[in-house]
Write a protein that holds these residues in place. Structure first.
Motif, short mmCIF file in Angstrom:
data_model
loop_
_atom_site.label_atom_id
_atom_site.label_comp_id
_atom_site.label_asym_id
_atom_site.label_seq_id
_atom_site.Cartn_x
_atom_site.Cartn_y
_atom_site.Cartn_z
N THR A 199 48.13 -46.82 -20.78
CA THR A 199 47.87 -48.25 -20.86
C THR A 199 47.97 -48.90 -19.49
N LYS B 89 49.19 -51.71 -17.33
CA LYS B 89 50.35 -52.56 -17.57
C LYS B 89 50.22 -53.95 -16.97
N ASN C 103 39.41 -48.98 -25.40
CA ASN C 103 39.85 -49.62 -26.64
C ASN C 103 38.88 -49.39 -27.81
N ASP D 194 39.05 -57.04 -26.69
CA ASP D 194 39.07 -58.51 -26.69
C ASP D 194 37.67 -58.99 -26.35
N GLN E 7 42.74 -50.72 -20.55
CA GLN E 7 43.13 -50.06 -21.79
C GLN E 7 44.43 -50.69 -22.28
N HIS E 8 44.38 -51.33 -23.47
CA HIS E 8 45.55 -51.99 -24.01
C HIS E 8 46.38 -51.02 -24.86
N ASP E 9 47.59 -51.47 -25.19
CA ASP E 9 48.37 -50.74 -26.18
C ASP E 9 47.58 -50.70 -27.49
N SER F 286 46.59 -50.91 -31.33
CA SER F 286 46.95 -51.75 -32.47
C SER F 286 47.22 -50.86 -33.68
N ASN G 258 47.74 -56.46 -29.79
CA ASN G 258 47.91 -57.16 -28.52
C ASN G 258 46.85 -58.23 -28.32
N TYR H 48 49.05 -61.16 -21.90
CA TYR H 48 49.37 -59.74 -21.77
C TYR H 48 50.54 -59.55 -20.82
N SER I 103 54.57 -57.55 -29.23
CA SER I 103 53.43 -57.53 -30.14
C SER I 103 53.60 -58.63 -31.17
#
Length: 572
Positions: A304, A306, A389, A426, A444-446, A448, A485, A496, A502
């Motif tokens: 991810t 950060k 994502n 998003d 790249q997000h955490d 879901s 997120n 973010y 979360s």
């Protein structure tokens, strides 16, 4: 010499053939009967294929009218008989591998009816009272015109149902196995799965209407919609289900005056999960289905990112694709079913995993923007690069059972479990990423996470000899919870990298409906009535809204809502 007479006849089917429930076929037909005080019907020589072909049968004991309809569906035979001829009669059923005529004789055994075969058409009559059987030629089978009936393909309901409807069959879904839930709506006219690659859910749009319960998307008649606010994009109505467990999808466009229609102005979509009849083969009362698949063009999500904007903590899209057998894209499920005359059961478990996919290599990567007066990136990812994502790791299970007793009573119970850990894009953020000089970067997000639990019971009472009663009562409960997120970014100003880590949203819904279908024969046709009531109670929640100046600013629903309706649908 023959005489001609006309008869208007209605055939009613209550069953599971190809997922079509409770339909009526009204046929006006003219037939010639033998002009004689004694009616003797002889067997006309049938086509050789009719007499010799042996096929498997699995028709249970039931009213003769429905048994004959199953026989017609299974053999492709045209049956001709009058509704009064078979009213009140029952069939012992037939099982095993038999010639078509042998199976027919078994079905009609003990009914005191007679039949006549001509080519691929079978005419069934009552035996004439006082008929002189001594004058009947040897070899004649005595059993008892006048109705034409045949099976109906669910895909053809769009041509026979008043209104704008669509049907997506299990065969359509599996012809090109979907990589996301939204893929199953590609061929449905007027229907779009908006944001089909944004997470693992589907947000269904019918004729430009979507979100805010404008379109009610159900799973087995239960409401599954979770609502989340996503900035300028607005609210998504999110529905989650495993495509491998779908037995068909029915779509009604526009307002619907039946169960599921309360509060829905754009239409109703019902995604039906598998039933025992979907996988059982003719002549068998048990089945086991195992399916699996491998894919390429994906790769497991990277670490991810950060902190957006700091070069040393940004993960950049990759260009190295995975192969077919490296485990990044695969699916598998196993489903077992059993059924007998009074009971049926089905259970299954499914796993699906795909990584981030790679964009196509061909095509332009930029265009001239009159707004920015410069070459602008068509996509923040670029040709041939990894699309962040877009991964998912899904587990689902279902258990369903049904028992029948007496004259038309049945009770069904079912449970569906679904869990998915997935990447979520998003979509509101993408237009601002315009190339190397953009202040924003793709990231790249955490992952879901969403879980759903669905419990449903259905009671039906449909007596064979009473056209005024066709009762169906449903009671169900659903629980959907998500951590995201993307949701966090628009909940109370949390961005973010800020607390809370979360935001969890969810909705618990309890609902039910009672519907009665009736039909009344009139001099101008059959009057069909559908009357019912529906009740839905929703309890939505969000537990992570940021508190600014002591004020809770959660952007997602927190509250309770009650929906209720009384409906009537009459047709002639």
């Amino acid at each position: 010499m023959t005489n001609r007479r006309a008869a208007a006849t209605t055939i009613k089917q209550s069953g599971k053939q190809n997922s079509v429930k409770n339909y009526r076929i009204t046929t006006l037909m003219t037939a010639r009967l033998l002009a004689s005080s004694l009616i003797a019907v002889s067997v006309v020589p049938a086509l050789p294929a009719f007499a010799q072909e042996r096929i498997g049968f699995n028709i249970s004991a039931q009213p003769l009218s429905s048994a004959l309809l199953q026989y017609a569906n299974h053999t492709g035979t045209q049956l001709v008989f009058h509704a009064d001829t078979v009213r009140g009669l029952r069939s012992q059923g037939v099982k095993g591998t038999l010639a078509r005529e042998e199976a027919l004789i078994s079905l009609m055994s003990g009914t005191d009816l007679e039949y006549r075969i001509s080519g691929n058409t079978i005419t069934i009559n009552k035996r004439a009272a006082g008929s002189d059987t001594q004058n009947i030629p040897a070899g004649t089978t005595m059993l008892a015109p006048i109705v034409i009936t045949s099976g109906t393909n669910p895909q053809e309901t769009v041509y026979t149902t008043p209104g704008s409807v669509s049907h997506i069959s299990a065969e359509d879904i599996q012809r090109l196995p979907p990589t996301s839930l939204g893929d199953i709506f590609k061929s449905a006219p007027g229907v779009i799965a908006a944001g089909g690659r944004i997470g693992s859910s589907a947000d269904v749009n019918i004729r430009g209407l979507q979100g805010q319960n404008r379109v009610n998307v159900m799973v087995d008649g239960t409401r599954q919609s979770n609502h989340t606010y996503r900035g300028y994009r607005g609210s998504r109505t999110e529905v989650y289900v495993d495509p491998d467990f779908l037995g068909g999808v029915d779509i009604a466009k526009g307002p619907v005056a039946t169960a599921g229609g309360v509060g829905a102005m754009g239409g109703v979509v019902n995604m039906r999960t598998l039933e025992a009849s979907d996988i059982l083969k003719d002549g068998k009362n048990y089945a086991l289905r195992i399916k699996g698949g491998l894919g390429s063009n994906t790769t497991s999500p990277p670490p991810t990112s950060k902190s957006i904007g700091k070069e040393d903590k940004i993960t950049y899209p990759r260009v190295s694709r995975s192969g077919m057998f490296d485990g990044d894209s695969w699916s598998g499920n196993i489903v077992g079913a059993y059924a007998n005359e009074d009971y049926e059961f089905i259970a299954g478990v499914s796993r699906r995993q795909t990584g981030n996919y790679f964009a196509g290599k061909k095509g332009k990567d930029s265009y001239y923007s009159p707004i920015y007066k410069a070459e602008t990136a068509l996509s923040p990812f670029g040709p041939g690069k990894e699309v962040f994502n877009t991964s998912q790791d899904m587990t689902s299970a279902l258990v369903k059972g049904k028992t029948s007793w007496g004259d038309g009573h049945s009770l069904a119970l079912g449970y569906i479990y679904y869990e998915n850990e997935y990447g979520e894009m998003d979509e509101n953020f993408l237009p601002y990423i315009r190339g190397a000089n953009s202040p924003y970067r793709v990231a790249q997000h955490d992952l879901s996470n969403t879980q759903t639990h669905t419990v449903k019971s259905t009671y039906e009472y449909k007596p064979e000899e009473n056209d005024l009663i066709g009762l169906t009562a449903n009671l169900w409960y659903t629980d959907i919870s998500s951590e995201s997120n993307v949701i966090r970014a628009y909940s109370g100003g949390a961005s973010y990298g800020m607390a809370p880590k979360s935001v969890a949203t969810g909705i618990r819904t309890i609902g039910g409906d009672v519907t009665n279908n009736s039909s009344i024969e009139t001099t101008i046709g059959t009057l069909s009535l559908r009357n019912g009531i529906e009740y839905v109670r929703e309890n939505a929640k969000e537990d992570g809204g940021t508190s600014l100046s002591g004020t809770y600013l959660g952007a997602n629903p927190n509250g309770k809502r009650t929906l209720a309706s009384i409906y009537n649908h009459t047709s002639l």
